[in-house]
Scaffold this active site. Structure first.
Site, PDB file in Angstrom:
ATOM      1  N   LYS A   1       0.802  -1.220   0.000  1.00 58.89           N
ATOM      2  CA  LYS A   1       0.000   0.000   0.000  1.00 58.89           C
ATOM      3  C   LYS A   1       0.839   1.276   0.000  1.00 58.89           C
ATOM      4  O   LYS A   1       0.359   2.346  -0.368  1.00 58.89           O
ATOM      5  CB  LYS A   1      -0.918   0.005   1.226  1.00 58.89           C
TER       6      LYS A   1
ATOM      7  N   SER B   1       1.645  -9.769  -0.468  1.00 57.60           N
ATOM      8  CA  SER B   1       1.343  -8.344  -0.399  1.00 57.60           C
ATOM      9  C   SER B   1       1.606  -7.679   0.938  1.00 57.60           C
ATOM     10  O   SER B   1       1.794  -6.457   0.989  1.00 57.60           O
ATOM     11  CB  SER B   1      -0.125  -8.125  -0.790  1.00 57.60           C
TER      12      SER B   1
END
Length: 316
Positions: free
Chosen positions: A51, A303
């Site tokens: 992110k 991720s």
């Protein structure tokens, strides 16, 4: 005539130049236990998740006047942490709205970066309602967790980086939630390696983008507790960017169970020595479960690693 996608390769290249030096080039390692599988260790970003790319690009795209007003977002944890990090680097105020489903370790990590945390409701949608109020009544600038061109372009830089290390992967397995990561990575990879198969992978419990793609339009789904908590939340009935991109670019969407996610978390620990969160493990889960057959160079994007220690201890 095909409708142009809202984020292009040119946008992603511009984001790459904008965030250069502010994010890490994360390793791409061979999985020693799965033939043909490569693990993109994106969890080694400074904030523990991909992110940081999108949030940093979005913040650096704001004007000085907008930064002075402060930024606000809703998050399942990782985007809020990334936005808090980026805002602190720019000297801007950050407000992060979270639901009560967000794990305590992620809430504290956001506070530790100096952001104001508002915990409201039992779903991402309720947190997003608080964002709308803050924008209308307090004048804050919203930086959405996924449905924003600058955020998607920033996530797309992971696709460029991946291709720099593996020029033509046979397939890329991308964790699928609101679609910011999937849309950005798919746009980059499809543009530069058209033969690569692009697969979105998500949990079977409360997968909003998967349900929306199946329905042909954004739909609401109940948000349920899951090991892949970072993949929770809706995509927004008024979705402007990620739904169209995921529909146009993904070759397939695969759902995995909670037990399969847990097994993949254990596999990744054995393969890398690291603890990753459930959302990061869904691609490996798809392979271990036999739902995806790996080719000669199948990349799984890991991720994030912001898993609560007690959760990971229970999984082990």
């Amino acid at each position: 005539m095909n409708t142009p996608l809202p984020v292009t390769l040119a946008d992603i290249r511009a984001a790459e130049a904008r965030i250069r030096g502010r994010v890490r080039h994360t390793p791409l390692m061979v999985d020693p236990r799965l033939s043909g599988v490569l693990l993109k260790q994106e969890y080694r970003q400074e904030t523990g998740a991909f992110k940081l790319r999108g949030a940093t690009n979005a913040i650096l795209s704001l004007s000085a006047d907008e930064l002075a007003r402060g930024v606000v977002t809703a998050s399942t944890g990782n985007h809020g942490r990334a936005l808090a990090h980026g805002a602190r680097a720019c000297g801007a105020r950050a407000v992060v709205c979270l639901s009560h489903l967000v794990p305590a370790n992620k809430v504290q990590a956001i506070r530790d970066l100096g952001a104001e945390v508002r915990v409201v409701g039992q779903s991402q949608d309720e947190a997003m309602a608080e964002v709308a109020r803050a924008v209308a009544e307090e004048g804050l600038i919203e930086v959405p967790p996924f449905d924003h061109p600058a955020v998607v372009a920033g996530q797309g830089t992971l696709g460029l980086e991946l291709l720099a290390d593996c020029a033509a992967p046979s397939s890329v397995l991308i964790p699928l939630s609101g679609g910011g990561l999937a849309a950005g990575v798919a746009a980059a990879v499809r543009s530069l390696s058209p033969s690569t198969r692009l697969v979105g992978v998500t949990m079977a419990r409360g997968a909003a983008m998967a349900a929306s793609l199946a329905a042909g339009q954004p739909v609401e789904v109940p948000e349920l507790p899951t090991l892949a908590d970072s993949l929770g939340g809706g995509i927004g009935l008024g979705n402007r960017v990620t739904f169209a991109m995921c529909r146009a670019l993904l070759d397939d969407v695969v759902l995995v169970s909670e037990d399969e996610i847990a097994e993949a978390m254990r596999h990744i620990r054995a393969a890398t020595g690291d603890a990753v969160e459930g959302a990061a493990a869904v691609g490996v889960a798809a392979i271990l479960s036999g739902r995806v057959k790996p080719g000669p160079a199948t990349v799984c994007i890991l991720s994030g690693a912001n898993v609560a220690p007690e959760t990971f201890a229970r999984i082990l």
